[in-house]
Motif scaffolding. Structure first.
Motif, PDB file in Angstrom:
ATOM      1  N   LEU A 143      -5.322   8.947   9.259  1.00 51.18           N
ATOM      2  CA  LEU A 143      -5.229   7.494   9.412  1.00 51.18           C
ATOM      3  C   LEU A 143      -4.550   6.853   8.209  1.00 51.18           C
ATOM      4  N   ASN A 144      -4.978   7.225   7.002  1.00 49.67           N
ATOM      5  CA  ASN A 144      -4.350   6.674   5.809  1.00 49.67           C
ATOM      6  C   ASN A 144      -2.894   7.099   5.703  1.00 49.67           C
ATOM      7  N   ALA A 145      -2.594   8.341   6.076  1.00 52.91           N
ATOM      8  CA  ALA A 145      -1.201   8.806   6.043  1.00 52.91           C
ATOM      9  C   ALA A 145      -0.341   7.992   6.998  1.00 52.91           C
ATOM     10  N   LEU A 146      -0.870   7.689   8.176  1.00 52.11           N
ATOM     11  CA  LEU A 146      -0.124   6.885   9.146  1.00 52.11           C
ATOM     12  C   LEU A 146       0.110   5.472   8.637  1.00 52.11           C
ATOM     13  N   LEU A 147      -0.937   4.844   8.102  1.00 58.59           N
ATOM     14  CA  LEU A 147      -0.803   3.466   7.604  1.00 58.59           C
ATOM     15  C   LEU A 147       0.136   3.394   6.404  1.00 58.59           C
ATOM     16  N   LEU A 148       0.057   4.399   5.531  1.00 62.76           N
ATOM     17  CA  LEU A 148       0.974   4.431   4.393  1.00 62.76           C
ATOM     18  C   LEU A 148       2.411   4.647   4.857  1.00 62.76           C
ATOM     19  N   GLY A 149       2.598   5.511   5.844  1.00 64.27           N
ATOM     20  CA  GLY A 149       3.939   5.777   6.356  1.00 64.27           C
ATOM     21  C   GLY A 149       4.561   4.563   7.025  1.00 64.27           C
ATOM     22  N   LEU A 150       3.735   3.748   7.688  1.00 67.40           N
ATOM     23  CA  LEU A 150       4.235   2.545   8.351  1.00 67.40           C
ATOM     24  C   LEU A 150       4.388   1.374   7.391  1.00 67.40           C
ATOM     25  N   GLY A 151       3.896   1.550   6.171  1.00 66.61           N
ATOM     26  CA  GLY A 151       3.988   0.470   5.193  1.00 66.61           C
ATOM     27  C   GLY A 151       2.944  -0.608   5.369  1.00 66.61           C
ATOM     28  N   VAL A 152       1.914  -0.342   6.157  1.00 67.78           N
ATOM     29  CA  VAL A 152       0.857  -1.336   6.379  1.00 67.78           C
ATOM     30  C   VAL A 152       0.006  -1.502   5.123  1.00 67.78           C
TER      31      VAL A 152
END
Length: 296
Positions: A143-152
């Motif tokens: 989840l954190n990897a996804l949010l970091l990747g999207l720039g959220v």
């Protein structure tokens, strides 16, 4: 065979099952809760024994219940358990109602497959599914990897070891218990009532609020009870996903039984939890029965 005798014979097996596997264990736990703790095996004193002259000596005590109500730790555990279970139940309802509605209104040929998808998580071990959420919610997780990747977000969020993680885990784990009763209720609804509401000038959202939602209340109540009751006493999810501040009654029971070896106190906690859950449910069911009788 008279109809009355037939009804008695039909109802006897389930009532006997409940008496054997619910009432008898509850009476044993109640007996232990009235005993005094002891350093031995079992770790509690006999509740009664025969003394001299064949006199029956009863050693029942309410010390465990006095300690239960005298320590704020137990009150906090009860309140926190009800709070987290209530939020998880609301989450299951908000997610499960649209899912059940969509399945109930889908083509008949699709419904069995969609219901199978809802029940599919039960084919995997409950413990493995909870462990999977650790990999999703941890700081270096998906989840954190996804949010970091999207720039959220600019830095990882601390989700694991919090109440939020426990609520997410409970909502995921108990969601099928909400969807299935809601589907059973919505699938049986007479769609001609919606047609009548449309003929009377109701817009779709008005027909939903005036017709569908009130008729689905039994499914909402059944699903909420199926989610809330086990969620209150949940141990695995708070232990794996929750932090040290996530104190729920299941963890308190574990600590009293296995760490403190205070079986009378642990039994008192279990009995009190059962009363806290059962009494309101019985009152709600009684009020619903009276309301249905008055409407009839």
């Amino acid at each position: 065979m008279t109809p009355r005798l037939g009804r008695f014979l039909v109802g006897l097996p389930p009532y006997a099952w409940l008496a054997l596997f619910f009432l008898v264990p509850f009476l044993i736990v109640l007996k232990i809760s009235l005993s005094e703790p002891a350093a031995g095996i079992p770790p509690y004193m006999p509740l009664w024994e025969w003394g001299e002259g064949a006199a029956l000596e009863i050693r029942a005590t309410l010390a465990s219940y006095a300690g239960l109500f005298g320590d704020e730790l137990y009150a906090y555990a009860y309140v926190n358990s009800i709070r987290i279970a209530g939020i998880a139940t609301l989450g299951c309802l908000l997610i499960g109602y649209p899912a059940a509605y969509a399945i109930a209104r889908s083509p008949t040929a699709w419904r069995q497959s969609l219901l199978l998808l809802v029940a599919l998580p039960f084919w995997t071990s409950f413990l493995i599914r909870v462990y999977a959420w650790i990999g999703i919610l941890k700081t270096e997780g998906l989840l954190n990897a996804l949010l970091l990747g999207l720039g959220v977000i600019t830095e990882p969020l601390q989700i694991l070891q919090t109440d939020l993680a426990v609520i997410i885990g409970m909502t995921y784990s108990y969601l099928p218990f909400m969807v299935l009763p809601l589907y059973a209720t919505l699938e049986k609804m007479d769609l001609s009532l919606l047609e009548a509401a449309a003929d009377l000038g109701c817009k779709p959202h008005q027909a939903f609020l005036a017709v569908t939602l009130p008729l689905s209340v039994p499914g909402i109540v059944a699903g909420s009870l199926l989610v809330f009751i086990p969620a209150v006493g949940e141990f695995v999810i708070p232990d794996l996903l929750g932090g040290p501040d996530t104190l729920m009654i299941g963890k308190v029971l574990w600590a009293e039984f296995f760490d403190n070896r205070d079986w009378p106190m642990a039994s008192a906690v279990a009995v009190a939890m059962l009363v806290v859950l059962v009494v309101p449910i019985m009152l709600i069911q009684s009020a619903r029965s009276k309301a249905e009788e008055s409407e009839g």
